[in-house]
Design an enzyme around this catalytic site. Structure first.
Site, PDB file in Angstrom:
ATOM      1  N   ASP A  48       0.842  -1.204   0.000  1.00 27.74           N
ATOM      2  CA  ASP A  48       0.000   0.000   0.000  1.00 27.74           C
ATOM      3  C   ASP A  48       0.875   1.250   0.000  1.00 27.74           C
ATOM      4  OD1 ASP A  48       0.897  -0.073   2.589  1.00 27.74           O
ATOM      5  OD2 ASP A  48      -1.072   0.049   3.537  1.00 27.74           O
ATOM      6  N   SER A  49       2.208   1.065   0.045  1.00 24.32           N
ATOM      7  CA  SER A  49       3.130   2.182  -0.177  1.00 24.32           C
ATOM      8  C   SER A  49       2.875   2.802  -1.551  1.00 24.32           C
ATOM      9  CB  SER A  49       4.586   1.712  -0.066  1.00 24.32           C
ATOM     10  OG  SER A  49       4.794   0.558  -0.852  1.00 24.32           O
ATOM     11  N   ASP A  87      -0.997  -6.303  -0.302  1.00 25.23           N
ATOM     12  CA  ASP A  87      -1.048  -5.619   0.993  1.00 25.23           C
ATOM     13  C   ASP A  87      -2.476  -5.142   1.253  1.00 25.23           C
ATOM     14  OD1 ASP A  87       0.175  -4.644   3.227  1.00 25.23           O
ATOM     15  OD2 ASP A  87       1.196  -2.971   2.228  1.00 25.23           O
ATOM     16  N   LYS A 116      -1.009  -9.541   2.964  1.00 28.15           N
ATOM     17  CA  LYS A 116      -0.267  -9.062   4.143  1.00 28.15           C
ATOM     18  C   LYS A 116      -1.162  -8.135   4.948  1.00 28.15           C
ATOM     19  CE  LYS A 116       3.171  -5.835   3.905  1.00 28.15           C
ATOM     20  NZ  LYS A 116       2.633  -4.767   4.774  1.00 28.15           N
ATOM     21  N   GLU A 118      -1.116  -5.602   8.603  1.00 31.84           N
ATOM     22  CA  GLU A 118      -0.332  -4.999   9.692  1.00 31.84           C
ATOM     23  C   GLU A 118      -1.041  -5.275  11.012  1.00 31.84           C
ATOM     24  OE1 GLU A 118       0.367  -0.817   8.987  1.00 31.84           O
ATOM     25  OE2 GLU A 118       1.122  -1.193   6.966  1.00 31.84           O
ATOM     26  N   GLU A 185       9.299  -4.165  10.442  1.00 30.54           N
ATOM     27  CA  GLU A 185       9.671  -2.851   9.893  1.00 30.54           C
ATOM     28  C   GLU A 185      10.278  -1.963  10.970  1.00 30.54           C
ATOM     29  OE1 GLU A 185       6.860  -0.989   7.297  1.00 30.54           O
ATOM     30  OE2 GLU A 185       8.026   0.854   7.185  1.00 30.54           O
TER      31      GLU A 185
END
Ligand code: KIV
Length: 287
Positions: A48-49, A87, A116, A118, A185
């Site tokens: 999602d960056s 993501d 993925k 978080e 991270e």
């Protein structure tokens, strides 16, 4: 270049057993995915960056499922060997396990091999629900950009004894919930090393030192394209923004100077047809 057989979860797990490092890069489009895949990167993370480096948002928070589906489809069409991890964007899994499963299914339909998320022990039920329908999940702890941007900003994680203990607890919880790997991270290297040793699944570090089982970077950071933020953990393998700037400036100059297009960039009519057309033009002028 190795074989073009698609890598799956057991290939990634086997790399940890064989002490083979795992290479991961983000990708968001067909053309760069093809290049990364050809270069034998093991996992392409459709991060999602993209919200920051492709769409120009100040954080990853505004990214939605629709954005991610477009990026994932493009990466999948350009990839033969790498495992593709999608993501899950902010809001697509926090609501609860059933919404998370529905959205995870959309990632697989778009061509991803895994998703993925978080979060630590607080999202164990959500992770279990996704794994239970047969979708491999990659965890992500340490700095969590989706929520860090809303709380304390982007800071090193695991700096204190309490922070280190919490990270180890979260990593164990994620392994128990069934993730096949965990992104760590911006985590202090000592903690990342200990987490890596204590798990049977691989850790993928970003700004977390050399002891993780694999490493990930954002493609636009390591190629020197994204200039808004320059984290210290990024190694720049190219300075493409300079190269792109030079190329675009030269193009601009050539157009203004009339030196582009050249003869080699130009198409012509068939000579016989051109003669016929010229005669026709003359005939019309006489009428
Ligand atoms: O979105 C992303 O690119 C990521 C990596 C930084 C791990 O989550």
């Amino acid at each position: 270049m190795q074989g073009r057989t698609k890598l799956n979860v057991s290939d990634i797990l086997a790399k940890k057993e064989k002490k083979e490092k795992i290479s991961v890069l983000t990708a968001y489009d067909y053309s760069t995915a093809r290049i990364c895949d050809k270069a034998d990167i093991d996992i392409l993370l459709v991060g999602d960056s993209a919200g920051m480096v492709v769409l120009g948002y100040p954080s990853t928070v505004p990214v939605g499922m629709q954005d991610m589906m477009i990026f994932c489809g493009a990466v999948a069409r350009g990839t033969k060997r790498a495992m593709i991890v999608g993501d899950m964007p902010f809001g697509s899994y926090q609501v609860g396990p059933s919404v998370a499963v529905e959205n995870a299914v959309q990632f697989i339909k778009a061509g991803c091999d895994a998703v993925k998320l978080e979060g630590g022990s607080e999202i164990m039920d959500t992770i279990k629900a996704i794994v239970d329908v047969g979708i491999p999940v990659m965890g992500h702890i340490g700095l969590r950009p989706q929520t860090s941007s809303l709380w304390e900003g982007y800071k090193l994680q695991g700096r204190t004894k309490e922070g280190a203990i919490k990270l180890i607890e979260d990593a164990n919880a994620l392994e128990k919930a069934g993730v096949f790997s965990i992104v760590l991270e911006m985590t202090a290297a000592e903690v990342a090393g200990t987490v890596t040793k204590s798990l049977s699944i691989p850790t993928i570090g970003i700004g977390s030192g050399p002891d993780c089982d694999g490493q990930v970077l954002v493609l636009h950071d390591m190629l020197g394209i994204y200039e808004d933020i320059r984290p210290r953990f990024v190694k720049r393998y190219a300075e493409l923004s300079n190269e792109i700037f030079d190329a675009v400036s030269n193009y601009n100059h050539d157009i203004k100077a009339g030196t582009f297009p050249e003869e080699s960039n130009t198409f012509h009519m068939d000579a016989h047809e051109l003669d016929k057309w010229k005669n026709e033009q003359r005939r019309r002028r006489r009428i």
